[in-house]
Design an enzyme around this catalytic site. Structure first.
Site, short mmCIF file in Angstrom:
data_model
loop_
_atom_site.label_atom_id
_atom_site.label_comp_id
_atom_site.label_asym_id
_atom_site.label_seq_id
_atom_site.Cartn_x
_atom_site.Cartn_y
_atom_site.Cartn_z
N GLU A 102 50.36 50.48 39.45
CA GLU A 102 50.99 49.30 40.01
C GLU A 102 51.41 48.42 38.84
OE1 GLU A 102 48.58 46.15 41.93
OE2 GLU A 102 50.00 46.28 43.59
N LYS A 141 38.36 29.89 45.06
CA LYS A 141 38.69 29.84 43.63
C LYS A 141 40.14 30.24 43.46
CE LYS A 141 38.59 32.78 40.22
NZ LYS A 141 39.85 32.37 39.52
N CYS A 143 52.27 43.10 46.22
CA CYS A 143 51.47 44.30 46.45
C CYS A 143 52.23 45.31 47.31
CB CYS A 143 50.14 43.93 47.08
SG CYS A 143 50.32 42.67 48.32
N GLU A 180 42.09 42.95 49.56
CA GLU A 180 43.50 43.37 49.60
C GLU A 180 43.91 43.63 48.16
OE1 GLU A 180 46.81 43.91 49.12
OE2 GLU A 180 47.43 41.86 49.60
P1 NAI Z 1 42.97 39.97 39.03
O1 NAI Z 1 42.51 40.89 40.08
O2 NAI Z 1 42.31 40.05 37.67
O3 NAI Z 1 42.79 38.45 39.52
C1 NAI Z 1 42.86 38.04 40.86
C2 NAI Z 1 41.83 36.94 41.07
O4 NAI Z 1 40.54 37.45 40.82
C3 NAI Z 1 41.98 35.73 40.14
O5 NAI Z 1 41.65 34.56 40.86
C4 NAI Z 1 40.96 36.01 39.07
O6 NAI Z 1 40.47 34.84 38.42
C5 NAI Z 1 39.84 36.64 39.88
N1 NAI Z 1 38.94 37.49 39.10
C6 NAI Z 1 39.23 38.25 38.02
N2 NAI Z 1 38.12 38.89 37.59
C7 NAI Z 1 37.10 38.51 38.40
C8 NAI Z 1 35.71 38.81 38.46
N3 NAI Z 1 35.14 39.65 37.58
N4 NAI Z 1 34.97 38.25 39.43
C9 NAI Z 1 35.54 37.42 40.34
N5 NAI Z 1 36.85 37.08 40.32
C10 NAI Z 1 37.62 37.62 39.38
O7 NAI Z 1 44.53 40.12 38.88
P2 NAI Z 1 45.48 39.67 37.66
O8 NAI Z 1 44.74 39.77 36.36
O9 NAI Z 1 46.05 38.36 38.01
O10 NAI Z 1 46.61 40.77 37.76
C11 NAI Z 1 46.37 42.09 37.26
C12 NAI Z 1 46.96 43.11 38.20
O11 NAI Z 1 46.33 43.01 39.47
C13 NAI Z 1 48.44 42.95 38.52
O12 NAI Z 1 49.24 43.53 37.54
C14 NAI Z 1 48.53 43.65 39.84
O13 NAI Z 1 48.63 45.04 39.62
C15 NAI Z 1 47.21 43.38 40.51
N6 NAI Z 1 47.32 42.26 41.48
C16 NAI Z 1 47.43 42.56 42.81
C17 NAI Z 1 47.60 41.54 43.73
C18 NAI Z 1 47.75 41.82 45.18
O14 NAI Z 1 48.46 41.10 45.85
N7 NAI Z 1 47.06 42.79 45.72
C19 NAI Z 1 47.71 40.14 43.32
C20 NAI Z 1 47.54 39.93 41.90
C21 NAI Z 1 47.36 40.97 41.04
#
Ligand code: NAI
Ligand code: MG
Length: 514
Positions: free
Chosen positions: A410, A199, A308, A273
């Site tokens: 973060e 996804k 990250c 991650e």
């Molecule tokens: P997020 O964690 O909400 O989204 C990442 C992925 O998870 C997306 O594909 C999203 O559709 C999916 N997702 C969201 N809720 C879900 C659920 N309940 N069940 C299954 N999949 C789900 O991250 P978002 O909203 O893009 O960014 C928010 C914060 O997350 C950022 O400000 C940052 O702090 C952190 N982040 C960290 C990343 C990393 O590389 N570790 C990458 C992106 C965001």
């Protein structure tokens, strides 16, 4: 928002203009299921926005359970034969898929820049190159999918372990380095004999779909499937699907925790991650020619801080504090914000309204904190082009208390905070005082101090006198709340994408034929 013609800036790239409009048209509002780029079962879709100018570049299907089921069924069906293909043959096909991407890299990097707002020269092009490299690396590791023989307690007994495919892998990826994170999951999973459903992130679905479609030209149908949609509606049913036997996720901590809970009832293993609040530490004896550019590279300013591993807490020894701050500010002033497709641009746009507002919110906290100083940045650009999109300058703060949310959360935007220290032990305690444990960077000429830091710092990805981005063949993953498991190297493929049987066979006396 207007529907924009998607075109490259030919003067900017100096390369033939990839026909981005035609490619986007082809992949817009499509999923990749069972080897076919096709309309989703869901008839809902959402807009995909170029964050640099807020134009709509295309659409993506808002998939729900029906599309998840179709993609997982296709993967489960393909698994029956893919799992039987000899491992090195699978590896060869994955390498051919990388060759296909290489042949179309101009187009891929272009769509990546449009989708994410990341600058072509500093981000989208190197990310595309790393994506190809990582894919090839895993393809070449296929011969390492092997078990072990285990010494037996008595003669005539053979004991060994196998290294087998698991089944259908469900992957959920974010938008910040979407292509690299996609292949970090897909390439080892496929080479290990699994079939995959990914996804994409709702903020950057098109570049991943394009990459997957190019790769799938070398793969049997159903082996690699890509759907788009929102977390709860599409990600959750994917994780919960009974045929998904392994889940791999990159994103935020709360979502990682939710995913682990969805996977728990079926005891499905999960790789996570989940980000960090990483220290970049400069001791008094540091080589400033390494440390000053290192702080800037480590903060990933040219990816708008959306990494990250971003070293967003900069601990600087008081003896060299002013020299570091002056040196960093001087260099930040040279970072050019602009059209991500322009070769002269160093830093593009923040991915979305949500992330942009998040950056502004943390700046409000900083502004309302007594004693906080904005050393550089901190104001939205007023240039007519830049003020349209989600542009924000590289920003450096100091004077914030260590327990401020700016120093604890973060932010995932271009904001770093400088924190002075005098005592090494105090600094290590502050650096470790975070739930996260992903990356850490230190600059010093003192080998003993460097070794002590390596021992005491609570981070999974630890560097001294440099702070390069995670890369192929270097095992990467977090401690504490930064995640579970490793990626990008052989151990990720063998540990996370295979299952194992332990086999014990006893030799009896030979039968009548012997
Ligand atoms: P997020 O964690 O909400 O989204 C990442 C992925 O998870 C997306 O594909 C999203 O559709 C999916 N997702 C969201 N809720 C879900 C659920 N309940 N069940 C299954 N999949 C789900 O991250 P978002 O909203 O893009 O960014 C928010 C914060 O997350 C950022 O400000 C940052 O702090 C952190 N982040 C960290 C990343 C990393 O590389 N570790 C990458 C992106 C965001
Ligand atoms: Mg979210």
């Amino acid at each position: 928002m207007s529907e924009a013609a998607v075109s490259a800036n030919p003067q900017a790239t100096g390369r033939p203009t990839p026909d981005a409009s035609a490619a986007v048209k082809r992949i817009s509002n499509r999923v990749l299921v069972d080897g076919k780029l096709r309309a989703a079962l869901s008839d809902e879709s959402f807009e995909v926005i170029n964050p640099a100018d807020l134009t709509v570049i295309g659409h993506a299907p808002r998939c729900r359970e029906a599309d998840v089921n179709a993609a997982v069924d296709a993967a489960a069906d393909a698994f029956k034969s893919w799992s039987k293909v000899p491992a090195r043959e699978r590896g060869r096909m994955v390498q051919l898929a990388a060759d296909r991407v290489e042949a179309e890299r101009g187009l891929v990097e272009h769509i990546l820049a449009l989708d994410t707002g990341n600058a072509l020269r500093t981000q989208a092009r190197p990310e595309t190159a790393s994506t190809i490299d990582l894919t090839r690396m895993f393809g070449g590791l296929a011969g390492e999918l092997k078990g072990q023989t285990v010494p037996a307690a008595s003669p005539g007994v053979l004991q060994y372990t196998t290294c087998d495919p698991i089944g259908v892998v469900g992957g959920i990826i974010p938008w910040n380095a979407p292509l690299f994170l996609f292949v970090a999951k897909v390439a080892p999973a496929l080479v290990a004999g699994n079939c995959v459903v990914i996804k994409t992130a709702e903020q950057a679905p098109l570049c991943v779909l394009l990459l997957a479609e190019i790769m799938s030209r070398e793969l049997p149908p159903g082996v690699l499937n890509v759907i788009s949609g929102f977390g709860e509606e599409c990600g959750k049913p994917l994780v919960e699907h009974e045929l998904v036997r392994k889940v791999t996720f990159t994103g935020s901590l709360p979502v990682g925790q939710a995913i682990a809970s969805y996977a728990a009832p079926k005891l499905c293993p999960v790789t996570l991650e989940l980000g960090g609040k990483n220290p970049s530490i400069i001791l008094a004896d540091a080589d400033l020619d390494l440390a000053i550019p290192g702080v800037i590279d480590g903060m990933r300013y040219t990816r708008q801080g959306q990494a990250c591993t971003a070293g967003s807490r900069v601990f600087v020894h008081e003896d060299i504090y002013d020299r570091i701050v002056d040196g960093v500010v001087e260099r930040l002033a040279k970072i050019k914000l602009g059209d991500p497709l322009d070769e002269a641009t160093d830093m593009g746009a923040i991915i979305s309204e949500e992330q942009f507002q998040r950056t502004l919110r943390y700046m409000e906290i900083a502004r309302s904190t007594a004693g906080a100083r904005i050393l550089y940045g901190g104001e939205r650009p007023t240039d007519p082009y830049l003020s349209k999109g989600y542009f924000y300058p590289p920003t450096l703060l100091d004077g914030l208390p260590i327990d401020s949310d700016v120093c604890r959360d973060e932010i995932f935007g271009p904001i770093a905070t400088v924190l002075p220290f005098t005592d090494f032990d105090d600094m290590i305690a502050m650096a470790n005082d975070t739930p996260y444990g992903l990356a850490a960077n230190l600059w010093t000429r003192d080998l003993s101090r460097a070794l002590e830091y390596v021992e005491r710092i609570e981070a999974g990805f630890v560097q001294v006198n440099q702070c390069v981005a995670p890369r192929s063949n270097v095992s990467y993953g977090g401690l504490k709340m930064s995640g579970l498991g490793k990626e990008y190297a052989l151990d990720s493929m063998v540990t996370h994408f295979t299952s194992s049987k332990t086999v014990l066979i006893k030799r009896g006396t030979p039968g009548p034929l012997g």
